[in-house]
Design a protein around this motif. Sequence first.
Motif, PDB file in Angstrom:
ATOM      1  N   PHE A   1      28.649  36.384  40.314  1.00 33.16           N
ATOM      2  CA  PHE A   1      27.923  37.572  40.765  1.00 33.16           C
ATOM      3  C   PHE A   1      28.328  37.910  42.200  1.00 33.16           C
ATOM      4  CE2 PHE A   1      25.366  35.767  37.389  1.00 33.16           C
ATOM      5  CZ  PHE A   1      25.123  36.882  36.608  1.00 33.16           C
ATOM      6  N   PRO A   2      28.512  39.217  42.454  1.00 31.28           N
ATOM      7  CA  PRO A   2      28.347  40.333  41.512  1.00 31.28           C
ATOM      8  C   PRO A   2      29.519  40.443  40.544  1.00 31.28           C
ATOM      9  CG  PRO A   2      29.115  41.147  43.602  1.00 31.28           C
ATOM     10  CD  PRO A   2      28.868  39.676  43.799  1.00 31.28           C
ATOM     11  N   PRO A   3      29.288  40.964  39.343  1.00 30.96           N
ATOM     12  CA  PRO A   3      30.379  41.118  38.361  1.00 30.96           C
ATOM     13  C   PRO A   3      31.447  42.079  38.869  1.00 30.96           C
ATOM     14  CG  PRO A   3      28.220  41.366  37.324  1.00 30.96           C
ATOM     15  CD  PRO A   3      27.985  41.387  38.799  1.00 30.96           C
ATOM     16  N   ASP A   4      32.672  41.826  38.465  1.00 33.68           N
ATOM     17  CA  ASP A   4      33.817  42.640  38.876  1.00 33.68           C
ATOM     18  C   ASP A   4      34.228  43.548  37.720  1.00 33.68           C
ATOM     19  OD1 ASP A   4      36.074  43.759  39.913  1.00 33.68           O
ATOM     20  OD2 ASP A   4      37.237  41.895  40.024  1.00 33.68           O
ATOM     21  N   PHE A   5      33.908  44.834  37.830  1.00 36.81           N
ATOM     22  CA  PHE A   5      34.203  45.816  36.777  1.00 36.81           C
ATOM     23  C   PHE A   5      35.431  46.657  37.110  1.00 36.81           C
ATOM     24  CE2 PHE A   5      29.702  44.987  35.943  1.00 36.81           C
ATOM     25  CZ  PHE A   5      29.689  44.888  34.567  1.00 36.81           C
ATOM     26  N   ARG A   6      36.265  46.232  38.043  1.00 34.95           N
ATOM     27  CA  ARG A   6      37.400  47.059  38.448  1.00 34.95           C
ATOM     28  C   ARG A   6      38.392  47.277  37.310  1.00 34.95           C
ATOM     29  NH1 ARG A   6      39.310  44.055  43.816  1.00 34.95           N
ATOM     30  NH2 ARG A   6      38.760  42.285  42.479  1.00 34.95           N
ATOM     31  N   ARG A   7      38.467  46.363  36.352  1.00 35.74           N
ATOM     32  CA  ARG A   7      39.390  46.508  35.224  1.00 35.74           C
ATOM     33  C   ARG A   7      38.671  46.970  33.961  1.00 35.74           C
ATOM     34  NH1 ARG A   7      41.549  42.310  33.205  1.00 35.74           N
ATOM     35  NH2 ARG A   7      43.428  43.382  32.477  1.00 35.74           N
ATOM     36  N   ALA A   8      37.485  47.518  34.108  1.00 39.95           N
ATOM     37  CA  ALA A   8      36.685  47.887  32.939  1.00 39.95           C
ATOM     38  C   ALA A   8      37.393  48.892  32.040  1.00 39.95           C
ATOM     39  CB  ALA A   8      35.330  48.432  33.382  1.00 39.95           C
ATOM     40  N   ALA A   9      38.144  49.818  32.652  1.00 40.07           N
ATOM     41  CA  ALA A   9      38.843  50.827  31.839  1.00 40.07           C
ATOM     42  C   ALA A   9      39.880  50.188  30.925  1.00 40.07           C
ATOM     43  CB  ALA A   9      39.508  51.857  32.756  1.00 40.07           C
TER      44      ALA A   9
ATOM     45  N   GLY B   1      38.136  39.116  23.361  1.00 40.54           N
ATOM     46  CA  GLY B   1      38.160  37.675  23.579  1.00 40.54           C
ATOM     47  C   GLY B   1      39.397  37.227  24.324  1.00 40.54           C
ATOM     48  N   PHE B   2      40.515  37.902  24.111  1.00 45.90           N
ATOM     49  CA  PHE B   2      41.748  37.559  24.817  1.00 45.90           C
ATOM     50  C   PHE B   2      41.596  37.819  26.314  1.00 45.90           C
ATOM     51  CE2 PHE B   2      45.947  38.649  26.501  1.00 45.90           C
ATOM     52  CZ  PHE B   2      46.653  37.495  26.151  1.00 45.90           C
ATOM     53  N   GLU B   3      40.959  38.932  26.660  1.00 40.81           N
ATOM     54  CA  GLU B   3      40.709  39.239  28.069  1.00 40.81           C
ATOM     55  C   GLU B   3      39.759  38.216  28.681  1.00 40.81           C
ATOM     56  OE1 GLU B   3      42.144  41.613  29.794  1.00 40.81           O
ATOM     57  OE2 GLU B   3      43.250  42.477  28.105  1.00 40.81           O
ATOM     58  N   LEU B   4      38.762  37.799  27.921  1.00 43.32           N
ATOM     59  CA  LEU B   4      37.803  36.821  28.425  1.00 43.32           C
ATOM     60  C   LEU B   4      38.469  35.480  28.706  1.00 43.32           C
ATOM     61  CD1 LEU B   4      34.855  36.057  29.045  1.00 43.32           C
ATOM     62  CD2 LEU B   4      34.568  35.524  26.620  1.00 43.32           C
ATOM     63  N   ILE B   5      39.279  35.024  27.778  1.00 43.66           N
ATOM     64  CA  ILE B   5      39.970  33.748  27.964  1.00 43.66           C
ATOM     65  C   ILE B   5      40.963  33.825  29.109  1.00 43.66           C
ATOM     66  CG2 ILE B   5      41.509  32.095  26.865  1.00 43.66           C
ATOM     67  CD1 ILE B   5      38.622  31.989  25.906  1.00 43.66           C
ATOM     68  N   SER B   6      41.650  34.970  29.252  1.00 44.93           N
ATOM     69  CA  SER B   6      42.606  35.134  30.351  1.00 44.93           C
ATOM     70  C   SER B   6      41.901  35.025  31.698  1.00 44.93           C
ATOM     71  CB  SER B   6      43.313  36.481  30.230  1.00 44.93           C
ATOM     72  OG  SER B   6      44.043  36.565  29.017  1.00 44.93           O
TER      73      SER B   6
ATOM     74  N   VAL C   1      34.814  37.404  34.507  1.00 47.28           N
ATOM     75  CA  VAL C   1      34.234  36.818  33.299  1.00 47.28           C
ATOM     76  C   VAL C   1      32.834  37.358  33.065  1.00 47.28           C
ATOM     77  CG1 VAL C   1      33.336  34.678  32.300  1.00 47.28           C
ATOM     78  CG2 VAL C   1      35.621  34.718  33.318  1.00 47.28           C
ATOM     79  N   SER C   2      32.014  37.383  34.119  1.00 48.44           N
ATOM     80  CA  SER C   2      30.649  37.890  33.958  1.00 48.44           C
ATOM     81  C   SER C   2      30.646  39.365  33.584  1.00 48.44           C
ATOM     82  CB  SER C   2      29.862  37.677  35.247  1.00 48.44           C
ATOM     83  OG  SER C   2      30.418  38.421  36.323  1.00 48.44           O
ATOM     84  N   ALA C   3      31.596  40.139  34.120  1.00 48.23           N
ATOM     85  CA  ALA C   3      31.670  41.561  33.763  1.00 48.23           C
ATOM     86  C   ALA C   3      32.025  41.736  32.287  1.00 48.23           C
ATOM     87  CB  ALA C   3      32.707  42.255  34.651  1.00 48.23           C
ATOM     88  N   ILE C   4      32.979  40.937  31.799  1.00 43.03           N
ATOM     89  CA  ILE C   4      33.356  41.019  30.382  1.00 43.03           C
ATOM     90  C   ILE C   4      32.197  40.594  29.492  1.00 43.03           C
ATOM     91  CG2 ILE C   4      34.907  40.098  28.621  1.00 43.03           C
ATOM     92  CD1 ILE C   4      37.052  39.837  30.781  1.00 43.03           C
ATOM     93  N   ILE C   5      31.474  39.551  29.897  1.00 45.93           N
ATOM     94  CA  ILE C   5      30.320  39.094  29.114  1.00 45.93           C
ATOM     95  C   ILE C   5      29.259  40.190  29.038  1.00 45.93           C
ATOM     96  CG2 ILE C   5      28.384  37.478  29.104  1.00 45.93           C
ATOM     97  CD1 ILE C   5      30.285  35.352  30.176  1.00 45.93           C
TER      98      ILE C   5
END
Length: 273
Positions: free
Chosen positions: A68-76, A232-237, A247-251
């Motif tokens: 925290f805080p979650p990183d959403f910069r790659r959300a797109a 899941g591939f993004e999460l594991i990466s 990781v927290s942003a992807i979750i």
Amino acid sequence: MSASVAHDAMIAHDAMIVRDDRSRAKRMFLVAALALVVLASMWATGVLDPERFADAWPAIVQISREMFPPDFRRAAQWARPLLDTFTMSISGTALAVALAAPLSLLAARTTTPSMIHYRMARLLLNLLRSIPELIMGILFVAFVGFGSLPGVLALGLHSAGMVAKFFAESIEHADPKPLEVARAAGATPFQIIWRALLPQILPQLADTAIYRWEYNFRASTVLGAVGAGGIGFELISSLRILDYAQVSAIIICIFVCVTIVDGVGALLRERLE
């Protein structure tokens, strides 16, 4: 005569009390045995070890701070993997239902042609359920390469075992009278299934398929760990490079999608009632 009747009634009453006491004692023994097995399992796995939890607390605090805080910069960039996960869950569920429909007819005592077919079908369902979708995903990645296809095949085959089992149980619990009437009228096996059996069990089949789709969406996120694509591939990466904020942003994204899928599933079940 009345005294004899009263005596017999008293004996019957006493016998009933004895049977109730025995039945209650058996239930209490069963509950105690189950509780003992649960406690023994929890002790063997370390759930009842407070020192282990105490030792883990510093790591929990450290990782929580990094998340925290979650990183959403790659959300797109996660939109396509999330879409792949969504389509993977739908395709896997559709494949599972397509395989489960004929298997369930063989695995149900009321519709199977013979006990040999019944036992063979049940054995196949046990085999499909015994291999986790993650292991199937690894095998199918080796067979057909990376991407969503191995994930669909893994979800479809593993889910087919469970879906067919529930389908077969619904078939066995269906009212046999309409089936007997259809047979007496000279209907073909297909007509019996289509006209007499399917209308009875269709709501249960739809519920099972929808619930399995909800499960498959969550399971498909794990398959990315073995190269089956999706979020899941993004999460594991992100886990591999210890980027816990990402990781927290992807979750969080997965949580939102799971909530949407569960809501859609509930709406579909409501409309199909």
